[in-house]
Design a protein around this motif. Structure first.
Motif, PDB file in Angstrom:
ATOM      1  N   ALA A 197       0.781  -0.839   0.184  1.00  0.00           N
ATOM      2  CA  ALA A 197       0.058  -0.463  -0.163  1.00  0.00           C
ATOM      3  C   ALA A 197       0.852   1.349   0.257  1.00  0.00           C
ATOM      4  O   ALA A 197       1.960   1.060   0.563  1.00  0.00           O
ATOM      5  CB  ALA A 197      -1.339   0.176   1.213  1.00  0.00           C
ATOM      6  N   MET A 198       0.715   2.309  -0.981  1.00  0.00           N
ATOM      7  CA  MET A 198       1.596   3.682  -0.865  1.00  0.00           C
ATOM      8  C   MET A 198       0.599   4.481  -0.633  1.00  0.00           C
ATOM      9  O   MET A 198      -0.883   4.793  -1.168  1.00  0.00           O
ATOM     10  CB  MET A 198       2.038   3.667  -2.565  1.00  0.00           C
ATOM     11  N   LEU A 199       0.980   5.362   0.270  1.00  0.00           N
ATOM     12  CA  LEU A 199       0.274   6.293   0.981  1.00  0.00           C
ATOM     13  C   LEU A 199       0.825   7.479   0.627  1.00  0.00           C
ATOM     14  O   LEU A 199       1.950   7.394   0.823  1.00  0.00           O
ATOM     15  CB  LEU A 199      -0.177   6.584   2.077  1.00  0.00           C
ATOM     16  N   ASP A 200       0.003   8.403   0.334  1.00  0.00           N
ATOM     17  CA  ASP A 200       0.716  10.143  -0.076  1.00  0.00           C
ATOM     18  C   ASP A 200      -0.163  11.037   0.616  1.00  0.00           C
ATOM     19  O   ASP A 200      -1.534  11.105   0.742  1.00  0.00           O
ATOM     20  CB  ASP A 200       0.669  10.595  -1.394  1.00  0.00           C
ATOM     21  N   LEU A 201       0.124  12.049   1.449  1.00  0.00           N
ATOM     22  CA  LEU A 201      -0.666  13.152   2.032  1.00  0.00           C
ATOM     23  C   LEU A 201      -0.743  14.028   1.457  1.00  0.00           C
ATOM     24  O   LEU A 201      -0.155  14.718  -0.054  1.00  0.00           O
ATOM     25  CB  LEU A 201       1.211  13.502   2.563  1.00  0.00           C
ATOM     26  N   GLY A 216       5.883  21.515   8.256  1.00  0.00           N
ATOM     27  CA  GLY A 216       5.968  19.899   7.485  1.00  0.00           C
ATOM     28  C   GLY A 216       6.218  19.094   8.280  1.00  0.00           C
ATOM     29  O   GLY A 216       5.745  17.301   7.754  1.00  0.00           O
ATOM     30  N   ASP A 217       7.862  19.548   9.190  1.00  0.00           N
ATOM     31  CA  ASP A 217       8.734  18.036   9.327  1.00  0.00           C
ATOM     32  C   ASP A 217       7.041  17.127  10.431  1.00  0.00           C
ATOM     33  O   ASP A 217       7.873  15.925  10.154  1.00  0.00           O
ATOM     34  CB  ASP A 217       9.773  17.965  10.043  1.00  0.00           C
ATOM     35  N   TYR A 240       8.903   5.958   1.856  1.00  0.00           N
ATOM     36  CA  TYR A 240       9.131   5.315   0.485  1.00  0.00           C
ATOM     37  C   TYR A 240       9.675   7.216  -0.152  1.00  0.00           C
ATOM     38  O   TYR A 240      10.799   6.816  -0.070  1.00  0.00           O
ATOM     39  CB  TYR A 240       7.624   5.651  -0.562  1.00  0.00           C
ATOM     40  N   GLY A 241       9.374   8.137   0.339  1.00  0.00           N
ATOM     41  CA  GLY A 241      10.354   9.712  -0.651  1.00  0.00           C
ATOM     42  C   GLY A 241       9.736  10.452  -0.102  1.00  0.00           C
ATOM     43  O   GLY A 241       8.240  10.439  -0.015  1.00  0.00           O
ATOM     44  N   GLY A 242       9.700  11.567  -0.193  1.00  0.00           N
ATOM     45  CA  GLY A 242       9.438  13.219   0.364  1.00  0.00           C
ATOM     46  C   GLY A 242       8.000  12.991   1.722  1.00  0.00           C
ATOM     47  O   GLY A 242       8.198  12.529   2.426  1.00  0.00           O
ATOM     48  N   GLU A 243       6.579  12.699   0.852  1.00  0.00           N
ATOM     49  CA  GLU A 243       5.275  12.632   1.630  1.00  0.00           C
ATOM     50  C   GLU A 243       4.952  11.996   1.953  1.00  0.00           C
ATOM     51  O   GLU A 243       3.235  10.843   1.997  1.00  0.00           O
ATOM     52  CB  GLU A 243       4.985  14.097   1.611  1.00  0.00           C
TER      53      GLU A 243
END
Length: 325
Positions: A197-201, A216-217, A240-243
């Motif tokens: 499952a890939m989650l993105d804010l 943001g952090d 995974y990277g970034g958000e």
């Protein structure tokens, strides 16, 4: 926020799934990476281990000198060494960071056994002027095994440090790829299902632009902690990277994976994140799910999960989309 979408690509989610009852397939991930253990805590664990290793070596040297003194009946040449402080082992950061590692329990038991064996040898030297060969050999073997175990834990902890995302304390991408490779191999051997499952804010750029990168952090760390605390004990959460975050969900078919992701989506949407000056911030996540299969590469699975995530974004965000194999 956009309402949740329960649409999938050919998957009809179950209602009220009993996903907590799924049997664990085994723990392949270090315990630290099942939660958010920051690099500072891992470094403290390394300091603990190095201090215990040094103290153990010094204590064994003192025991050896004391036994020679006793055998020579040279009672006035020195004092008996202080007992090894076993409490050093039973407290400290290393216990949190290495929880679940079988070496931790083995070394703790070994230290107790070794202290008793050293005391027995000292008694034998005093009463008979001799050291029982078998007992002396067992004592040395135990000491060597403990020293080797401590060195192995130190090496594993250094490896762990290299596997942690410094901001969130979650596993980083190299750790993620190793875990997914393990699950892919497991699928090939046992035909055990596993989903990614890939989650993105959602709207994270707006958070940074409006409140600044420090806030943001804070949001990233808060969501990371929530995710790590909300999955099953044998699931794994990675940055995974970034958000973007990635969940490895062993022993979960698409329906179960959807239920887990939907549960997390609702938790994140209802989560209040404290920021500067007592204010709070809310966010949401879009999620794409794909099954992990030995018939396709891990990279192909990630591409399918990413495509499902893109579909979730296109449907208005704050929803879960499942992509069949």
């Amino acid at each position: 926020m956009a309402p949740s979408s329960t649409k999938g690509d050919g998957v009809r989610p179950r209602s009220d799934p009993e996903w907590h009852s799924v049997a664990a397939p085994g723990a392949d991930l270090p315990a630290a990476l099942r939660g958010t253990v920051g690099p500072e805590r891992v470094l403290q664990a390394l300091q603990d281990l190095e201090r215990i290793k040094s103290r153990h070596a010094g204590w064994m040297r003192d025991v050896h000198v004391d036994l020679v003194r006793r055998l020579n009946r040279d009672a006035g040449s020195g004092q008996a060494p202080e007992p090894f402080d076993e409490s050093m082992w039973h407290r400290g950061a290393h216990l949190d960071v290495l929880r679940g590692n079988p070496l931790v329990e083995r070394i703790g038991t070994g230290l107790t056994t070794l202290a008793a064996a050293a005391a027995d040898l000292a008694t034998s030297a005093d009463t008979s002027g001799k050291l029982p060969t078998e007992a002396f050999t067992r004592c040395l073997d135990e000491a060597v095994e403990i020293a080797a175990g401590l060195q192995q834990l130190i090496s594993e902890t250094w490896n762990l440090l290299a596997s942690i995302d410094p901001l969130t304390g979650l596993g980083n991408r190299p750790a993620m790829l190793r875990r997914l490779a393990i699950e892919s191999d497991r699928h090939a051997r046992e035909n055990q299902p596993c989903c990614v499952a890939m989650l993105d804010l959602d709207h994270f750029k707006t958070v940074n632009d409006t409140h600044g990168h420090v806030v943001g952090d804070t949001v990233l760390r808060s969501v990371a902690s929530l995710l790590a605390a909300s999955v099953r004990p044998y699931d794994a959460v990675f940055r995974y990277g970034g958000e973007e975050f990635l969940l490895c969900l062993p022993n979960a078919d698409l329906r179960t994976a959807w239920a887990i992701a939907e549960r997390l989506r609702l938790k994140v949407a209802g989560w209040s994140i404290p920021i500067a000056k007592g204010a709070e911030l809310r966010t949401s996540v879009s999620t794409g799910i794909a099954p992990l299969s030995s018939a396709q590469s891990v990279e192909a699975t990630l591409e399918r999960a990413d495509a499902a995530l893109y579909a979730a974004k296109s449907r208005g965000r704050n929803c879960v989309v499942v992509r069949n194999a």
